[in-house]
Design an enzyme around this catalytic site. Structure first.
Site, mmCIF file in Angstrom:
data_model
loop_
_atom_site.group_PDB
_atom_site.id
_atom_site.type_symbol
_atom_site.label_atom_id
_atom_site.label_comp_id
_atom_site.label_asym_id
_atom_site.label_seq_id
_atom_site.Cartn_x
_atom_site.Cartn_y
_atom_site.Cartn_z
ATOM 1 C CD GLU A 175 -3.158 -1.055 2.041
ATOM 2 O OE1 GLU A 175 -3.187 -0.170 2.908
ATOM 3 O OE2 GLU A 175 -4.087 -1.884 1.877
ATOM 4 C CD GLU A 299 -3.565 -6.075 3.031
ATOM 5 O OE1 GLU A 299 -4.452 -5.364 3.553
ATOM 6 O OE2 GLU A 299 -2.338 -5.847 3.149
HETATM 7 O O1 AHR Z 1 -5.194 -6.012 6.926
HETATM 8 C C1 AHR Z 1 -5.132 -4.851 7.691
HETATM 9 C C2 AHR Z 1 -4.484 -3.690 6.938
HETATM 10 O O2 AHR Z 1 -5.280 -3.334 5.863
HETATM 11 C C3 AHR Z 1 -3.140 -3.958 6.320
HETATM 12 O O3 AHR Z 1 -2.092 -3.808 7.210
HETATM 13 C C4 AHR Z 1 -3.060 -2.922 5.252
HETATM 14 O O4 AHR Z 1 -2.248 -3.321 4.159
HETATM 15 C C5 AHR Z 1 -4.501 -2.691 4.867
HETATM 16 O O5 AHR Z 1 -4.814 -1.357 4.830
#
Ligand code: AHR
Length: 491
Positions: A175, A299
């Protein structure tokens, strides 16, 4: 009862489903690593070198193929050298992203690779581009993978590991448009190109380098990034998309408390990932029509308010039958996009967000989401084939398709997985199969009222059960109860 016609043709192939599509993610966040996966060697909880035995067994059962670590946002503040060597002298740090707690680095590189070896899964490292250095990342690769004599390989040996490990998946940053440095795509792409240049293939190890892709529907990030990278130094870009009920971060609601309308809004939000993936794939295909750069959804999952009375920085939430429907829909969608989507990682494996497993002390409970992964595991390495559905719409204003479905063929078996997203109506499925002669079937169902969940007192509220489908010639028929996930294996 709604009648739904489905048609599956075994010759109507999409692509091989990479096992990694069924991957997972473990971050130094809340009780995911500590207490969840790692309890330390002196714990009374059964463990092997500090790693919980029950967790390893649970991961093995679903054939967990790949585990991403150490973050998330944590990855871009993680300095791996603080997490190797004698534990008592490991440097402590503040976990600034997740509750400001002290991280004692007792779970580091050796412990992570040990976990992956115990589970039998591929490790996937997220490297620190945000606050680290090129040297630090290049030395991590040398430490892990170099077989010869070098400062890093020698240090690894001193720390107890003679042979190098194999490392395939390497993410460079996380990110980086947000917590990983608030970068513009142009700046990130240049940084990515520089960092990856110094991540070498040592001793026969071959890195599969992954660049930080977009958040949700940010197609311009994808477009810019794809214009600046090539398959010479990039094997995939990542995508993060969380299911937030109603899509509103300020009103996420609780995991176990929701109205029917919110249930449907959640499923609608989750199904939206299909459009998002489709559009990112279109952008990617403009730059890389030969599809040599994959998309990795590293994710995904539901994100609700934390459970009342728990640390807001720990992202601990319960997991209901609603989450099982979400998981089933997402996995069906990933299968459908297996020509470009080559990995996906649920956030997160233990005690964080849409977990597979919850723990409390020595107790452990498998969530409804875990059971979906178990029911879908026979898709791994299968050839995905199209499902044509004459769908109906359900959902108190949300207007979502009632049935989600995917199918794959492997070793003379066809796996068909379905979710009935309606919480009111049964679905009478009549599924024609062509190009595949089935003579027997084996089916499993996961179904309960949509608020049902498993906890430490009642760990078996929501568990898969045997299910009957009718196989007659080239047709499979079944009645799916409301809010149900079904897996059928035809052979
Ligand atoms: O999964 C929780 C968080 O969500 C992670 O650390 C991040 O990459 C995303 O914003």
């Amino acid at each position: 009862m709604r009648k739904i016609a489905v048609q599956i043709n075994a010759g109507d192939k999409i692509a091989r489903i990479n096992p990694e599509l069924y991957g997972h993610f473990a971050e130094h966040l809340g009780r995911c690593i500590y207490n969840g996966i790692y309890v330390g060697e002196d714990s009374p909880i059964p463990n092997v070198r500090g790693i919980r035995t029950d967790i390893v067994e649970a991961f093995k059962k679903i054939k967990l193929p790949v585990l991403r670590w150490p973050g998330g946002c944590f990855a871009d503040e993680y300095h791996w050298k603080d997490g190797v060597g004698e534990k008592s002298s490991r440097k402590k740090m503040v976990n600034t992203n997740w509750g400001g707690v002290t991280e004692d680095n007792s779970f580091g590189t050796h412990e992570f690779f040990d976990l992956c070896e115990q589970v039998g899964c591929e490790p996937y490292l997220a490297g620190n581009l945000g606050s680290g250095t090129v040297q630090e990342l290049s030395e991590w690769i040398e430490y892990i993978t170099f077989d010869g004599v070098s400062p890093m390989a020698d240090w690894r040996r001193q720390n107890g590991r003679e042979k190098p490990w194999k490392l395939k998946y390497l993410g460079i940053g996380n990110e980086n448009w947000g917590c990983g440095g608030n970068m513009r795509p142009e700046y990130y792409a240049d940084e990515y190109r520089r960092y990856q240049s110094f991540c070498k293939n040592f001793s026969g190890n071959e890195l599969f380098k992954i660049a930080c892709g977009p958040s949700g529907g940010d197609y311009s990030w994808t477009d810019k990034l794809m214009s600046l990278l090539s398959d010479f130094h990039t094997k995939a870009i990542s995508l993060h998309y969380y299911t937030i009920p109603d899509g509103d971060w300020s009103k996420k609601g609780y995991a176990t408390e929701f109205t029917d309308e919110r249930y449907y809004a959640t499923i609608k939000e989750t199904l939206y990932i299909d459009d998002i993936i489709t559009r990112h794939c279109e952008v990617m295909s403009r730059h890389n029509p030969q599809k040599t750069i994959g998309l990795i959804v590293d994710e995904w999952g539901c994100w609700y308010e934390v459970e009342k009375g728990t640390n807001p920085g720990f992202l601990f939430q319960q997991n209901t039958m609603r989450d099982a429907i979400v998981a089933a829909c997402n996995l069906n969608i990933f299968n459908k996009h297996s020509d470009r989507v080559i990995m996906a990682n649920l956030a997160q494996a233990v005690n964080v967000l849409q977990s597979l497993v919850l723990t409390e002390g020595e107790k452990m409970v498998l969530t409804p989401t875990y059971h979906v992964f178990d029911m879908y595991k026979s898709h791994q390495s299968g050839e995905a084939v199209y499902c044509h559905i004459e769908n109906q719409t359900v959902g108190k204003g949300a207007e979502i398709p009632m049935i989600s479905c995917s199918a794959s063929v492997k070793d003379g078996k066809m796996t068909v997985t379905l979710a009935n997203c309606s919480i009111e109506d049964e679905a009478e499925i009549s599924c024609g199969i062509s190009g595949f002669a089935a003579t027997s079937s084996e089916s499993t169902i996961l179904t309960e009222e949509c608020h049902a969940f498993n906890d430490f007192d009642s760990p078996e509220n929501v568990v898969p059960k045997a299910f009957n489908v009718l196989l007659s010639g080239d047709r499979v028929s079944a009645v799916l109860p409301p809010c149900s996930v079904v897996s059928v294996i035809l052979s």
